[in-house]
Every structure is written in structure tokens, then in C-alpha cells.
Design a protein around this motif. Structure first.
Motif, PDB file in Angstrom:
ATOM      1  N   LEU A   1       0.829  -1.211   0.000  1.00  0.00           N
ATOM      2  CA  LEU A   1       0.000   0.000   0.000  1.00  0.00           C
ATOM      3  C   LEU A   1       0.860   1.257   0.000  1.00  0.00           C
ATOM      4  CD1 LEU A   1      -2.878  -0.996   2.425  1.00  0.00           C
ATOM      5  CD2 LEU A   1      -3.024  -0.655  -0.054  1.00  0.00           C
ATOM      6  N   ALA A   2       1.941   1.244   0.768  1.00  0.00           N
ATOM      7  CA  ALA A   2       2.848   2.395   0.790  1.00  0.00           C
ATOM      8  C   ALA A   2       3.481   2.592  -0.586  1.00  0.00           C
ATOM      9  CB  ALA A   2       3.921   2.201   1.852  1.00  0.00           C
ATOM     10  N   LEU A   3       3.849   1.508  -1.237  1.00  0.00           N
ATOM     11  CA  LEU A   3       4.422   1.561  -2.568  1.00  0.00           C
ATOM     12  C   LEU A   3       3.414   2.105  -3.577  1.00  0.00           C
ATOM     13  CD1 LEU A   3       6.799  -0.977  -3.944  1.00  0.00           C
ATOM     14  CD2 LEU A   3       4.815  -0.473  -5.329  1.00  0.00           C
ATOM     15  N   LEU A   4       2.161   1.632  -3.478  1.00  0.00           N
ATOM     16  CA  LEU A   4       1.111   2.101  -4.391  1.00  0.00           C
ATOM     17  C   LEU A   4       0.830   3.582  -4.175  1.00  0.00           C
ATOM     18  CD1 LEU A   4      -1.415  -0.873  -4.247  1.00  0.00           C
ATOM     19  CD2 LEU A   4       0.347  -0.408  -5.963  1.00  0.00           C
TER      20      LEU A   4
ATOM     21  N   ALA B   1       2.783   9.858  -9.904  1.00  0.00           N
ATOM     22  CA  ALA B   1       1.997   9.996 -11.136  1.00  0.00           C
ATOM     23  C   ALA B   1       1.151  11.266 -11.092  1.00  0.00           C
ATOM     24  CB  ALA B   1       1.129   8.758 -11.350  1.00  0.00           C
ATOM     25  N   TRP B   2       0.597  11.571  -9.918  1.00  0.00           N
ATOM     26  CA  TRP B   2      -0.212  12.783  -9.779  1.00  0.00           C
ATOM     27  C   TRP B   2       0.654  14.021 -10.008  1.00  0.00           C
ATOM     28  CZ3 TRP B   2      -5.042  13.709 -10.324  1.00  0.00           C
ATOM     29  CH2 TRP B   2      -5.574  14.937  -9.922  1.00  0.00           C
ATOM     30  N   LEU B   3       1.866  14.013  -9.442  1.00  0.00           N
ATOM     31  CA  LEU B   3       2.783  15.134  -9.652  1.00  0.00           C
ATOM     32  C   LEU B   3       3.167  15.253 -11.126  1.00  0.00           C
ATOM     33  CD1 LEU B   3       5.116  14.791  -6.545  1.00  0.00           C
ATOM     34  CD2 LEU B   3       3.417  16.574  -6.976  1.00  0.00           C
ATOM     35  N   THR B   4       3.344  14.123 -11.791  1.00  0.00           N
ATOM     36  CA  THR B   4       3.643  14.142 -13.220  1.00  0.00           C
ATOM     37  C   THR B   4       2.501  14.790 -13.990  1.00  0.00           C
ATOM     38  OG1 THR B   4       5.035  12.168 -13.065  1.00  0.00           O
ATOM     39  CG2 THR B   4       4.142  12.712 -15.248  1.00  0.00           C
TER      40      THR B   4
ATOM     41  N   GLU C   1       2.212  -6.057 -10.670  1.00  0.00           N
ATOM     42  CA  GLU C   1       3.346  -5.134 -10.727  1.00  0.00           C
ATOM     43  C   GLU C   1       3.610  -4.517  -9.355  1.00  0.00           C
ATOM     44  OE1 GLU C   1       6.475  -3.952 -11.678  1.00  0.00           O
ATOM     45  OE2 GLU C   1       5.463  -4.429 -13.557  1.00  0.00           O
ATOM     46  N   ARG C   2       4.890  -4.473  -8.947  1.00  0.00           N
ATOM     47  CA  ARG C   2       5.264  -3.856  -7.676  1.00  0.00           C
ATOM     48  C   ARG C   2       6.415  -2.869  -7.824  1.00  0.00           C
ATOM     49  NH1 ARG C   2       1.079  -5.780  -7.073  1.00  0.00           N
ATOM     50  NH2 ARG C   2       0.261  -7.002  -5.348  1.00  0.00           N
ATOM     51  N   ASP C   3       6.988  -2.768  -9.001  1.00  0.00           N
ATOM     52  CA  ASP C   3       8.063  -1.812  -9.228  1.00  0.00           C
ATOM     53  C   ASP C   3       7.448  -0.418  -9.330  1.00  0.00           C
ATOM     54  OD1 ASP C   3       9.660  -0.215 -11.592  1.00  0.00           O
ATOM     55  OD2 ASP C   3      11.003  -1.329 -10.236  1.00  0.00           O
ATOM     56  N   PRO C   4       7.889   0.522  -8.477  1.00  0.00           N
ATOM     57  CA  PRO C   4       7.262   1.852  -8.472  1.00  0.00           C
ATOM     58  C   PRO C   4       7.349   2.592  -9.800  1.00  0.00           C
ATOM     59  CG  PRO C   4       8.895   1.660  -6.705  1.00  0.00           C
ATOM     60  CD  PRO C   4       8.926   0.381  -7.471  1.00  0.00           C
ATOM     61  N   VAL C   5       8.452   2.460 -10.507  1.00  0.00           N
ATOM     62  CA  VAL C   5       8.602   3.156 -11.793  1.00  0.00           C
ATOM     63  C   VAL C   5       7.631   2.572 -12.818  1.00  0.00           C
ATOM     64  CG1 VAL C   5      10.184   3.652 -13.700  1.00  0.00           C
ATOM     65  CG2 VAL C   5      10.985   3.820 -11.333  1.00  0.00           C
ATOM     66  N   ARG C   6       7.534   1.251 -12.863  1.00  0.00           N
ATOM     67  CA  ARG C   6       6.612   0.636 -13.822  1.00  0.00           C
ATOM     68  C   ARG C   6       5.164   0.893 -13.434  1.00  0.00           C
ATOM     69  NH1 ARG C   6      10.721  -3.624 -14.230  1.00  0.00           N
ATOM     70  NH2 ARG C   6       9.633  -4.789 -12.616  1.00  0.00           N
TER      71      ARG C   6
END
Length: 100
Positions: free
Chosen positions: A37-40, A47-50, A76-81
Motif C-alpha cells: 500500500l505504501a508503494l502504491l 503519477a499525480w505530480l507528473t 506489478e510492484r516496481d514503483p517506476v513501472r
């Protein structure tokens, strides 16, 4: 914290507003551990800032939240992806990649 959206709040609001139509039904059966959840939430915030940095005013927080959750539900769990795939589902890639 005006202007900042929490993923949990966004998803709860989306769930309530769409409960009668079943649009969020698939999310109700999923659960994520606190670390995930912290990662999400971090992926959502980035993404919101982007979106804000490129001047996007058409994507609403609940749409972004659903997009992040969809990608996470696929494993998926990689933050960038998570960030990239969530945005790819909402915007043309050129719009947000140019701002990065």
C-alpha cells in the motif's frame, strides 16, 4: 494538505460513487499488505505530480487511482513501472515522458 490526494481516499470515494454500477467491484476482492500500500501510494503521488507538471486537467484523482490499482492487481510492484503503466493507460506516452 489541500491539493494532495491519498490513494486510499481516492479509491474509497470511487468505490462509493460507483458502487451501484459495480465499476469498482473487482477492487473489493483484492487486498494489499501495508508495504505494498505504501508503494502504491508513492506511485500514485508521483503519477499525480507528473500529471500536474505537464498541466493535465482532464485526469481526475479517482481515474488515476483506479489505473494504479489495475496495474498492481496484475502483479506489478516496481514503483517506476506502476507509475509508467498507470499513466500509459490514461495519457499518450509522449505527453508525460517529455515532462520527465
Amino acid at each position: 494538505m489541500r491539493g494532495r490526494h491519498k490513494l486510499g481516499q481516492v479509491c474509497a470515494e470511487a468505490s462509493i460513487s460507483h458502487a451501484n454500477r459495480g465499476a469498482m467491484r473487482s477492487f473489493h476482492n483484492s487486498s494489499f499488505d501495508p508495504q505494498t500500500l505504501a508503494l502504491l501510494e508513492a506511485a500514485f503521488d508521483e503519477a499525480w505530480l507528473t500529471l500536474k507538471s505537464i498541466g493535465n486537467t482532464t485526469v481526475r484523482p479517482n481515474e488515476l487511482g483506479r489505473s494504479v490499482l489495475r496495474v498492481a492487481m496484475e502483479g506489478e510492484r516496481d514503483p517506476v513501472r506502476l507509475h509508467d503503466e498507470a499513466l500509459k493507460g490514461l495519457l499518450p506516452a509522449t505527453a508525460w515522458r517529455e515532462a520527465s
